[in-house]
Design a protein around this motif. Structure first.
Motif, short mmCIF file in Angstrom:
data_model
loop_
_atom_site.label_atom_id
_atom_site.label_comp_id
_atom_site.label_asym_id
_atom_site.label_seq_id
_atom_site.Cartn_x
_atom_site.Cartn_y
_atom_site.Cartn_z
N VAL A 748 0.87 -1.17 0.00
CA VAL A 748 0.00 0.00 0.00
C VAL A 748 0.90 1.22 0.00
N THR A 749 0.74 2.08 -1.00
CA THR A 749 1.62 3.25 -1.10
C THR A 749 0.90 4.37 -1.85
N ALA A 750 1.52 5.54 -1.87
CA ALA A 750 0.89 6.67 -2.55
C ALA A 750 0.97 6.51 -4.06
N THR A 751 2.14 6.13 -4.56
CA THR A 751 2.33 5.98 -5.99
C THR A 751 3.56 5.12 -6.21
N THR A 752 3.76 4.68 -7.43
CA THR A 752 4.93 3.86 -7.75
C THR A 752 5.51 4.29 -9.09
N ASP A 753 6.80 4.03 -9.24
CA ASP A 753 7.45 4.16 -10.53
C ASP A 753 8.33 2.93 -10.71
N PRO A 754 9.07 2.81 -11.82
CA PRO A 754 9.84 1.57 -12.02
C PRO A 754 10.80 1.23 -10.89
N GLY A 755 11.28 2.26 -10.15
CA GLY A 755 12.18 1.98 -9.04
C GLY A 755 11.51 1.22 -7.90
N TRP A 756 10.18 1.21 -7.88
CA TRP A 756 9.44 0.47 -6.85
C TRP A 756 9.19 -0.99 -7.24
N THR A 757 9.27 -1.29 -8.53
CA THR A 757 8.76 -2.57 -9.00
C THR A 757 9.48 -3.81 -8.47
N PRO A 758 10.75 -3.74 -8.00
CA PRO A 758 11.29 -4.95 -7.37
C PRO A 758 10.44 -5.46 -6.21
N LEU A 759 9.70 -4.57 -5.56
CA LEU A 759 8.82 -4.99 -4.47
C LEU A 759 7.66 -5.83 -4.97
N PHE A 760 7.29 -5.64 -6.24
CA PHE A 760 6.12 -6.35 -6.77
C PHE A 760 6.34 -7.85 -6.82
N LEU A 761 7.61 -8.27 -6.89
CA LEU A 761 7.89 -9.69 -7.06
C LEU A 761 7.44 -10.53 -5.87
N THR A 762 7.38 -9.90 -4.69
CA THR A 762 6.93 -10.66 -3.51
C THR A 762 5.60 -10.15 -2.98
N ALA A 763 5.06 -9.08 -3.55
CA ALA A 763 3.78 -8.54 -3.08
C ALA A 763 2.62 -9.41 -3.56
N ALA A 764 1.60 -9.52 -2.70
CA ALA A 764 0.41 -10.27 -3.10
C ALA A 764 -0.53 -9.42 -3.93
N ALA A 765 -0.48 -8.08 -3.72
CA ALA A 765 -1.34 -7.16 -4.45
C ALA A 765 -0.79 -5.75 -4.26
N LEU A 766 -1.37 -4.82 -5.02
CA LEU A 766 -0.91 -3.44 -5.00
C LEU A 766 -2.10 -2.51 -4.80
N VAL A 767 -1.94 -1.54 -3.88
CA VAL A 767 -2.94 -0.49 -3.67
C VAL A 767 -2.21 0.84 -3.68
N THR A 768 -2.66 1.79 -4.53
CA THR A 768 -2.05 3.11 -4.57
C THR A 768 -3.11 4.20 -4.45
N GLU A 769 -2.64 5.40 -4.10
CA GLU A 769 -3.56 6.53 -3.95
C GLU A 769 -3.75 7.29 -5.25
N THR A 770 -2.81 7.16 -6.18
CA THR A 770 -2.89 7.90 -7.44
C THR A 770 -2.67 6.92 -8.58
N GLY A 771 -2.54 7.49 -9.78
CA GLY A 771 -2.15 6.67 -10.91
C GLY A 771 -3.23 6.54 -11.97
#
Length: 818
Positions: A748-771
């Motif tokens: 759960v975060t405000a927003t993401t860019d490619p520098g965040w995506t390594p976290l996606f490999l172990t995340a079960a899902a993604l929730v953002t405030e923008t985008g």
């Protein structure tokens, strides 16, 4: 000076008298009516002994009687920290003994649990905090309250907001009284930009049913006039505590800056509307001044490629586009809602629909200009490039890769750059690169049109198959697409982590920052990181800002990601296997959709399936443009830091200047003070968690004026960006550099860019405030096959780490459990 008269306090004495006393002293110096009093300074607090004799003498000069004893810490009532309610106030204190005891209580409140927690949340060094104490003659009001000289709810600078109740104003501040809320708008200002309609002047806003109703307009006019004077004196909107005694006399009891207001847009003669562009790049953090100079050109070029022109401005260190002329132009206003929906997200879409209904932004009747020959030439080149990529996608991809490699080679600085002036010339020549496109001429075409072709091939089938396939069906087909440089980067990092398992204990038990320092110092076992950084070291979170360190300079985020990967022990959840499953599932979904589409839409179905097959071969290229532009940005940053190391105390001081200012510094100008001020502003803005989607030039946060939606208890609504339904514990993350994410947790975060995506490999899902659905984060989430819900207002504050939530990417909802 253990005790001084309150009238002698002023803004330059904050270290001695604290923020509250300094503000009150300034009010006295400005001629405002303030209860007489004195200040027990921080010298006494530092000594640890209450100066009893001096306090008794000052109290006697007040004539004794009831007084208010109020904390005045050196960190409160400042432009970036209010510390409202964190320290102690004692009212109706009578007698020397009780006065001395109350001063001691104020000192002790500096170490209350709530004050300590507040300081820790703001990274305030306790060693820098001292406590002064204000003692003032007690006012017994008939009514009292708080005046905000700008509307803190909407940001509108043409409105004042008042909370008023009978009796003591502290009950308003503490929330214990029945309060009437009023908006004060000066009727003489009706012609000002953004002024609310006259009917709202002085009108109650959501009064409590049993709240006292103030009588007569006179006190409102007097209070409004006082608010104007105080704001003018301090030069910024103020939060003013006030009281009116039983004789009808207005007293000002405190004034401090409103710390929550977002900075104002550039001042203009007419009302204008600005939309925030940073979330397109996955950035809500402030951009450094040097980064701003580059990004403004990048965004302007991006918008121009869509056939529109607008001014890009800096508001609070964020990129905003002035859409006023487009809103008022009949031909372009019709395109804005769709542009917001596709490229900026549903929150921006809702805001734009609201703006278009606002009569102050009615169309002006100006006609659009006829397309120029250059525009027609670009359009023909686009059609040719897109059709060429669709006809031969593999050849288009090879041309793109070759163009990216050329750009990398061209971005390398010559070893002949010897002097700071030589390096500055290189920066000027290369610093206006588009950060996401790559050069000019054929090279740009080789990068741009395959990417556009992939995006069109992914988007058009939903329209061709309306009634046959849902958007979720289309998203399912576009999972696990190949040739995405960001996903290739993440999988390369997973492979590195897998190979580093012999060093698992070291990598898990050592803080990422320490690992980074040891790596840079050559004191870490070789785990293959050098090879990874040679390919991807020019990347980082918020990488579009040239002022942000790259992974090659500070690999702390990389080590944090490696640690997260090493916690993954279920082979079935290995990222490479998950991505492979996503690819297989997508091919299966495509086959099933092809049968259905051809049965129900024989012609359009075949076209749609052709496009989807091309989409799977081209859509992954969409990250390549930015990846290519980052080579040039990295080279520019390297040269800037070399200049900075020669000219400034710290090499990255240069990132808080513009290129013209750097040239002035090379010629001998002393800009140290300017750098320090901008650093302080940047640090303050880094703490800001809410960035308005759109602003009016009067400061109004447009989204705050939209009708509230009732989501229901435990239900948060957003927009589904990747299908699937997952229940699991949330992990709220604001900084990916040291992020800890257990396998199976929901990011759960405000927003993401490619520098965040390594976290996606172990995340079960993604929730953002923008985008937006086509932004970096949601796109990568779809390709990994994890559910994603974006544009959930306030997600990082409404969801707590560890709280079990359910993310439903199809419904676009997040359900929280108690």
């Amino acid at each position: 000076m253990a005790v001084i008269p309150l009238s002698e306090a002023h803004a330059d004495l904050v270290p001695l008298v604290g923020g509250k006393a300094a503000g009150l002293g300034e009010l006295i110096r400005a001629g405002e009516r303030v209860p007489e009093g004195f200040c027990v300074t921080t010298e006494a607090h530092r000594a640890g002994v209450i100066p009893e004799a001096a306090v008794r003498a000052a109290y006697a000069r007040l004539g004794g009687g009831p007084v208010a004893v109020r904390s005045s810490a050196t960190v409160e009532d400042l432009p970036d920290a209010s510390f409202a309610g964190q320290h102690h106030t004692v009212l109706n204190v009578v007698g020397e003994a009780d006065l001395l005891a109350a001063i001691g209580q104020c000192w002790e409140s500096l170490w209350s649990s709530r004050a300590v927690a507040y300081r820790e949340a703001r990274d305030t060094d306790a060693a820098d905090v001292l406590m002064a104490v204000v003692v003032q003659r007690m006012i017994h009001p008939a009514r009292a309250g708080v005046l905000f000289t700008a509307n803190p709810l909407t940001g509108n600078r043409t409105e004042m907001l008042v909370d008023v109740a009978s009796g003591l104003g502290t009950e308003v501040v503490d929330g214990h009284a029945n309060v009437t809320h009023l908006v004060l708008a000066d009727p003489t200002d009706d012609a000002q930009p953004g002024q609310p309609l006259p009917a709202t002047t002085g009108a109650p806003v959501s009064p409590t049913a049993s709240a006292p109703q103030p009588c007569g307009p006179g006190w409102r006019a007097e209070l409004r006039a006082a608010g104007r004077r105080v704001q003018t004196h301090f030069g910024t909107p103020q939060d003013v505590e006030w009281a009116i005694d039983h004789d009808g006399t207005l007293w000002l009891l405190q004034s401090r800056p409103i710390t929550t207001l977002f900075p104002l847009p550039p001042q203009t003669d007419d009302l204008r509307v600005y939309v925030e562009f940073g979330n397109v790049q996955g950035m809500l953090r402030p951009v450094t001044p040097m980064g701003m100079s580059t990004l403004r050109k990048v965004v302007a070029a991006m918008v121009a490629s869509l056939g529109m022109r607008m001014e890009i401005v800096d508001i609070g260190g964020r990129l905003y586009g002035d859409l006023t002329d487009l809103v008022r132009r009949p031909a372009t206003r019709r395109r804005l809602v769709r542009l917001m929906s596709v490229d900026f997200g549903p929150r921006a879409q809702a805001v734009m629909e609201h703006v278009l209904r606002d009569p102050r932004f009615a169309p002006s009747g100006a006609r659009s200009r006829r397309p120029t020959d250059a525009a027609l030439g670009t359009a023909l080149r686009a059609v040719r490039g897109i059709l060429r990529a669709l006809a031969r996608p593999d050849a288009a991809r090879r041309r793109l890769v070759a163009a990216v490699d050329r750009l990398r080679a061209e971005s390398t600085a010559s070893p002949q750059l010897r002097t700071a002036h030589d390096r500055l010339r290189f920066v000027r020549d290369h610093g206006d690169g588009d950060g996401g496109g790559g050069g000019g001429g054929g090279g740009a075409d080789d990068i741009t049109w395959p990417i556009v072709a992939g995006m069109l091939a992914s988007a058009l089938p939903a329209h061709l198959l309306k009634g046959v396939a849902t958007e979720d069906d289309i998203h399912a087909v576009l999972r696990g697409v190949p040739h995405n440089v960001t996903i290739e980067m993440d999988l390369a990092l997973w492979a590195l982590a897998s190979a580093a398992r012999p060093h698992r204990d070291l990598l898990l038990d050592t803080p990422p920052a320490e690992l980074a320092a040891r790596y840079l110092g050559g004191a870490l076992p070789e785990i293959g990181l050098s090879g990874f950084l040679s390919r991807y070291g020019h990347r980082a979170a918020a990488e579009a800002d040239v002022g942000v360190p790259r992974w090659a300079e500070d690999p702390t985020p990389v080590f944090a990601a490696i640690a997260n990967y090493l916690r993954l022990t279920d082979p079935a959840q290995a990222p490479d296997r998950r991505f492979a499953r996503a690819t297989e599932d997508a091919e299966t979904a495509l086959g099933e959709l092809a049968v259905r589409a051809r049965r129900h839409r024989p012609v359009r179905g075949r076209i749609a399936i052709f496009l989807l097959r091309r989409g799977r071969r081209l859509a992954g290229l969409r990250e390549s443009g930015k990846f290519a532009g980052l080579y040039r940005l990295h080279a520019v940053r390297e040269q800037l830091l070399l200049i900075g190391s020669e000219v400034f105390p710290a090499a990255d001081d240069i990132m808080f200047l513009t290129l013209d200012e750097v040239e002035a510094a090379l010629d001998g100008a002393d800009l140290g003070g300017l750098v320090a001020r901008r650093r302080a502003t940047h640090r303050r803005e880094l703490r800001r968690r809410v960035v308005p989607v759109a602003l009016l030039s009067d400061g109004t946060d447009v989204e705050s004026t939209l009708p509230a939606t009732d989501d229901g208890e435990g239900l948060l609504r957003g927009v589904g960006a990747a299908t699937g339904r997952v229940t699991g514990p949330a992990r709220v993350i604001t900084d990916p550099s040291t992020a800890y994410l257990e396998p199976g947790e929901i990011l759960v975060t405000a927003t993401t860019d490619p520098g965040w995506t390594p976290l996606f490999l172990t995340a079960a899902a993604l929730v953002t405030e923008t985008g937006a659905i086509m932004a970096h984060g949601p796109t990568v989430a779809r390709e990994y096959g994890i559910p994603a819900v974006i544009s959930v207002p306030g997600a990082t504050s409404r969801i707590a780490t560890g709280q079990v939530i359910t993310v439903d990417g199809a419904a676009g909802t997040v359900t929280t459990e108690r």
